[in-house]
Structures are given as structure tokens and as C-alpha cells.
Design a protein around this motif. Structure first.
Motif, PDB file in Angstrom:
ATOM      1  N   ALA A  89     -32.988  20.658  13.010  1.00 28.64           N
ATOM      2  CA  ALA A  89     -32.596  19.434  13.991  1.00 28.64           C
ATOM      3  C   ALA A  89     -31.658  18.895  13.127  1.00 28.64           C
ATOM      4  O   ALA A  89     -31.720  18.441  11.799  1.00 28.64           O
ATOM      5  N   LEU A  90     -30.383  18.170  13.866  1.00 26.46           N
ATOM      6  CA  LEU A  90     -29.596  17.440  13.237  1.00 26.46           C
ATOM      7  C   LEU A  90     -29.176  16.400  14.219  1.00 26.46           C
ATOM      8  O   LEU A  90     -28.620  16.836  15.498  1.00 26.46           O
ATOM      9  N   LEU A  91     -29.253  14.925  14.082  1.00 31.88           N
ATOM     10  CA  LEU A  91     -28.766  13.921  15.045  1.00 31.88           C
ATOM     11  C   LEU A  91     -27.714  13.225  14.207  1.00 31.88           C
ATOM     12  O   LEU A  91     -28.258  12.504  13.411  1.00 31.88           O
ATOM     13  N   VAL A  92     -26.707  12.960  14.895  1.00 31.51           N
ATOM     14  CA  VAL A  92     -25.540  12.398  14.307  1.00 31.51           C
ATOM     15  C   VAL A  92     -24.849  11.249  15.180  1.00 31.51           C
ATOM     16  O   VAL A  92     -24.590  11.590  16.473  1.00 31.51           O
ATOM     17  N   ASP A  93     -24.637  10.137  14.699  1.00 28.95           N
ATOM     18  CA  ASP A  93     -23.840   9.075  15.456  1.00 28.95           C
ATOM     19  C   ASP A  93     -22.543   9.613  15.144  1.00 28.95           C
ATOM     20  O   ASP A  93     -21.884   9.087  13.826  1.00 28.95           O
ATOM     21  N   LEU A  94     -21.562   9.771  15.639  1.00 25.95           N
ATOM     22  CA  LEU A  94     -20.264  10.222  15.423  1.00 25.95           C
ATOM     23  C   LEU A  94     -19.162   9.105  15.430  1.00 25.95           C
ATOM     24  O   LEU A  94     -18.139   9.310  14.812  1.00 25.95           O
ATOM     25  N   SER A  95     -19.610   7.937  15.979  1.00 21.71           N
ATOM     26  CA  SER A  95     -18.953   6.568  15.798  1.00 21.71           C
ATOM     27  C   SER A  95     -18.627   6.139  14.575  1.00 21.71           C
ATOM     28  O   SER A  95     -17.847   5.746  14.141  1.00 21.71           O
ATOM     29  N   THR A  96     -19.759   6.702  13.540  1.00 18.13           N
ATOM     30  CA  THR A  96     -19.642   6.402  12.131  1.00 18.13           C
ATOM     31  C   THR A  96     -20.021   7.609  11.336  1.00 18.13           C
ATOM     32  O   THR A  96     -20.131   7.287   9.968  1.00 18.13           O
ATOM     33  N   ASP A  97     -20.194   8.463  11.817  1.00 15.25           N
ATOM     34  CA  ASP A  97     -20.571   9.751  11.105  1.00 15.25           C
ATOM     35  C   ASP A  97     -21.731   9.514  10.214  1.00 15.25           C
ATOM     36  O   ASP A  97     -22.030   9.809   9.075  1.00 15.25           O
ATOM     37  N   THR A  98     -22.924   8.979  10.892  1.00 12.25           N
ATOM     38  CA  THR A  98     -24.193   8.829  10.352  1.00 12.25           C
ATOM     39  C   THR A  98     -24.996   9.852  10.662  1.00 12.25           C
ATOM     40  O   THR A  98     -25.298   9.738  12.066  1.00 12.25           O
ATOM     41  N   GLU A  99     -26.011  10.435   9.854  1.00  8.10           N
ATOM     42  CA  GLU A  99     -26.999  11.190  10.181  1.00  8.10           C
ATOM     43  C   GLU A  99     -28.471  10.130  10.547  1.00  8.10           C
ATOM     44  O   GLU A  99     -28.742   9.509   9.689  1.00  8.10           O
ATOM     45  N   LEU A 100     -28.745  10.423  11.558  1.00 13.13           N
ATOM     46  CA  LEU A 100     -29.857   9.528  12.140  1.00 13.13           C
ATOM     47  C   LEU A 100     -31.338  10.263  11.865  1.00 13.13           C
ATOM     48  O   LEU A 100     -32.191   9.997  11.705  1.00 13.13           O
ATOM     49  N   LEU A 101     -31.177  11.809  12.001  1.00 12.90           N
ATOM     50  CA  LEU A 101     -32.224  12.683  11.841  1.00 12.90           C
ATOM     51  C   LEU A 101     -31.888  13.972  11.323  1.00 12.90           C
ATOM     52  O   LEU A 101     -30.681  14.424  11.765  1.00 12.90           O
ATOM     53  N   SER A 102     -32.561  14.483  10.347  1.00 10.22           N
ATOM     54  CA  SER A 102     -32.256  15.688   9.624  1.00 10.22           C
ATOM     55  C   SER A 102     -33.430  16.514   9.320  1.00 10.22           C
ATOM     56  O   SER A 102     -34.337  15.976   8.308  1.00 10.22           O
ATOM     57  N   VAL A 103     -33.657  17.780   9.886  1.00  8.90           N
ATOM     58  CA  VAL A 103     -34.619  18.416   9.510  1.00  8.90           C
ATOM     59  C   VAL A 103     -34.083  19.828   9.323  1.00  8.90           C
ATOM     60  O   VAL A 103     -33.474  20.699  10.386  1.00  8.90           O
ATOM     61  N   ASN A 104     -34.338  20.506   8.115  1.00 12.09           N
ATOM     62  CA  ASN A 104     -33.466  21.523   7.655  1.00 12.09           C
ATOM     63  C   ASN A 104     -32.310  21.853   8.100  1.00 12.09           C
ATOM     64  O   ASN A 104     -32.018  23.057   8.745  1.00 12.09           O
ATOM     65  N   PRO A 105     -31.447  20.944   7.905  1.00 12.19           N
ATOM     66  CA  PRO A 105     -30.006  21.030   8.598  1.00 12.19           C
ATOM     67  C   PRO A 105     -29.130  22.117   7.940  1.00 12.19           C
ATOM     68  O   PRO A 105     -28.451  22.642   8.499  1.00 12.19           O
TER      69      PRO A 105
END
Length: 380
Positions: free
Chosen positions: A34-50
Motif C-alpha cells: 500500500a502507498l498513499l500520497v498527497d500529490l499537492s505536496t508529494d508527501t507519503e501518508l501511508l507506506s506498506v511494502n511500497p
């Protein structure tokens, strides 16, 4: 002038007023990757085995469409061009657009068949029409992956049909989706269409988030027995866009529920905050032996950060520069940096530059400044 300090304090004060109950410090997910990114600031919010290798299944079709969009954009292909359906394409199993052998199908229809109906047959028609064979097209897909920064991906076909040498990662799929959104806004709307009819057969878009009120407008699902259930999705609310990749889920229902939960969590628990605008004066720095005693310094790009809403008051904004700055100083000269730090945030920095030129004092002025420093301990 203490512009920087006042800005930071004002921001902290606002944060103290706006902050609600403390948010959870972590979030678990049943997805294998899993990977969740806020594209407005290019910030990873959640990262699981990306960066763990995984099978992309039909999420592969993002790259298939990418290569078509690229040709449409550069004019080497048009939506009205048509490709002939081969027997190989017609016979392909799995999800289908239901094209017929020998038919000439327009690119516009094939794109909808790939994006909305997830037609494996449509991907082969496109691949053969563009590159002569699906194998040649897959090599082009892999080359394009490398070009846009997908370092851990290899494509062996255009559909995502199971192949042990056909693999990617959650991070690479996020890179692909972000590039697709940014490069091809004129075609991105296709991903939000909920149904398409071809040969009097209507099929629904398989993206479950399109039918839930979460702001989703793309992109693509995937499933094989080896990969499990996956989804690359994007959702926009106000001026923020989140991009999510999940894979390895156990059912279509779990995929829908987990995807909605992660998107809602990202918007709810995090906020994107604008700190500086390009050209803004952030402070005035004393000069040494300059014809002016201070020089205003500016930041030359917008600076925004995404933070957990409950840690905004723990953010620090620091101006790092020599004090005083020795003259001469040229307008546009980099004289330091602004650094933003907060719990859970990878430090963000941006250079600051002199807003104007400061000439060096003449001989008499330098002598006077030296005397003032010796007598008063002050620099000019």
C-alpha cells in the motif's frame, strides 16, 4: 524585521485553535502492499511494502493507455484512427471488450474498452496496431517505465496477464499514475466514466470508489489469483489530490472497503498547509560592510507541507543563513535556506535568495564600520 518569526507564530496560533482531538499515530491495512500520497505536496501518508515486487494484473493497463495518450498528444495517432482485430486479440480470455476478428475499431473506442471495461482483447489490438506485436509493445512499455522513473517494473504483455516476469511495485504504480494525471489532463476524464457500451454490451467501470462519495475520479483495478485484488485510485477534494495504490487484498468487497477507508483517513487526518509563496520576503538579514545595513531575502518557490492535523503546533520553521552577510551581495544570490520540520514529516527545505543587490562600502565607509564595531560591537 522578524517576518519569518511572526509568520511561524501566527501559523502555530492558528493550529492551536483549529486542532481537534489527537489523531491515531499509525494506521494498519490488510493490503499486502500500500502507498498513499498527497500529490499537492508529494508527501507519503501511508507506506506498506511500497518497493516489494508484486504482480500488477490489470493495473498494467495504465501503461498501455499511457503510450496511447502519448501518441495522441504528439500527433502520431488520432482518436479516429482504427486498428484491426487479430485472432489472438479475439481469443484472449479474462475481461473483454468483445471485439470481433477482422473488425476495425477506432482508437477512441479501444481506449474506453481498456480503461472502463478493462478489456484484455482491446489491449492486444492496441499493442499490435502500434508496435506490430504485443511483445514489442511490452518492451516499449518497459522502456517508458524506466524513462519516467519506474525502476522496479518489467512488462511482458499489455493486459497484465499472469507472467512471472511481469511485475512492478506499489511505488512504481504511483509514479505511473501521477505522471499520467499530470501529463494527460485532456484524456484523464476517461477514468471517471462509470460505464461504456460496445456491440450493445454495457459494462460498468470496476473502480469501486467511483460509486462512493469520496471524490474519486480514477484510475484502475486489478485482479489475478497470484496478485490478489488491487487498485490504483485518485481522489480530489478542494485543492488536494490523494493518490493510493493497494494490492494483495482478498476480495473485491475488501478492496472497496479498504480503499474507501484509506482515502477518507488521508483527507481527515492530514491537512496541506501553504507556508510561503514564491517571491515572498521571509526576513531581513544584517549585512557586513554593505551600503545598506540589511538585505531582504525571498523564497523563489511556493512552499507547502502536509501534516497530521494534531502536530501542526509542533512544526518549526527555521531560516538558516550567515549573519551578517558579507557585501557585495547580488540580487538573486542564494544566501541560505528555510527548513520546515515537524513530527512525522521528512524535513522540507527551500533556498532563500537576496531580493536586491547590496554594494560594498568604500574605503572610508569600511573604516567607519570597523571603528563602530570596535567601539559598539555592532556590525553594519
Amino acid at each position: 524585521m522578524q517576518t519569518l518569526r511572526r509568520l511561524a507564530l501566527a501559523f502555530f496560533a492558528a493550529a492551536l485553535v483549529l486542532s481537534g482531538p489527537a489523531a491515531a499515530q499509525s494506521l494498519e491495512t490488510s493490503a499486502r502492499q500500500a502507498l498513499l500520497v498527497d500529490l499537492s505536496t508529494d508527501t507519503e501518508l501511508l507506506s506498506v511494502n511500497p518497493d516489494q515486487r508484486m504482480y500488477p494484473a490489470s493495473m498494467t493497463k495504465l501503461m498501455t493507455a499511457y503510450l496511447v495518450f502519448e501518441r495522441l498528444q504528439n500527433g502520431t495517432l488520432s482518436l479516429d484512427d482504427a486498428f484491426t482485430v487479430s485472432e489472438k486479440a479475439w481469443r484472449k480470455g479474462g475481461s473483454k471488450m468483445f471485439v470481433e476478428v477482422g473488425d476495425r475499431v477506432k482508437v477512441e473506442d479501444l481506449l474506453r474498452g481498456i480503461i472502463i471495461q478493462s478489456g484484455n482483447d482491446a489491449t492486444i489490438v492496441v499493442a499490435e496496431g502500434i508496435s506490430g506485436s504485443e511483445e514489442a509493445f511490452a518492451r516499449e512499455m518497459t522502456a517508458k517505465a524506466r524513462e519516467i522513473g519506474m525502476e522496479n517494473t518489467q512488462f511482458r504483455n499489455a493486459s497484465g496477464w499472469p507472467d512471472p516476469q511481469h511485475y512492478t511495485t506499489a511505488r512504481d504504480l504511483a509514479i505511473l499514475a501521477e505522471s499520467l494525471i499530470e501529463r494527460f489532463p485532456e484524456y484523464y476524464h476517461l477514468y471517471s466514466q462509470t460505464e461504456y457500451t460496445y456491440h450493445e454490451i454495457t459494462q460498468q467501470n470496476r473502480n469501486p470508489l467511483l460509486y462512493r462519495n469520496v471524490g474519486a475520479d480514477g484510475l484502475k483495478t486489478g485482479y489475478t489469483e497470484e496478485s490478489g485484488y488491487g487498485l490504483v485510485a485518485s481522489a480530489a477534494r478542494e485543492d488536494r489530490r490523494l493518490l493510493m495504490v493497494v494490492n494483495g487484498l482478498d476480495s473485491a468487497r475488501e478492496r472497496a472497503q479498504e480503499a474507501e477507508r484509506l482515502i477518507d483517513w488521508g483527507f481527515r487526518e492530514f491537512g496541506a498547509y501553504d507556508l510561503f509563496q514564491a517571491g515572498e520576503v521571509v526576513d531581513e538579514i544584517p549585512t557586513w560592510l554593505g551600503q545598506r545595513g540589511v538585505v531582504p531575502v525571498i523564497i523563489d518557490r511556493d512552499v507547502s507541507v502536509t501534516l497530521r492535523r494534531n502536530v501542526r503546533d509542533d512544526m518549526t520553521v527555521t531560516l538558516i543563513t550567515d549573519r551578517p552577510l558579507a557585501a557585495p551581495i547580488e540580487a538573486g544570490q542564494t544566501v541560505g535556506e528555510v527548513r520546515v520540520e515537524a513530527p512525522g514529516l521528512k524535513p522540507v527545505s527551500a533556498p532563500v535568495k537576496a531580493a536586491q543587490s547590496i554594494e560594498k562600502l568604500g574605503t572610508f565607509g569600511r573604516v567607519q564600520a570597523a571603528l563602530e564595531y570596535l567601539i559598539f560591537g555592532e556590525s553594519r
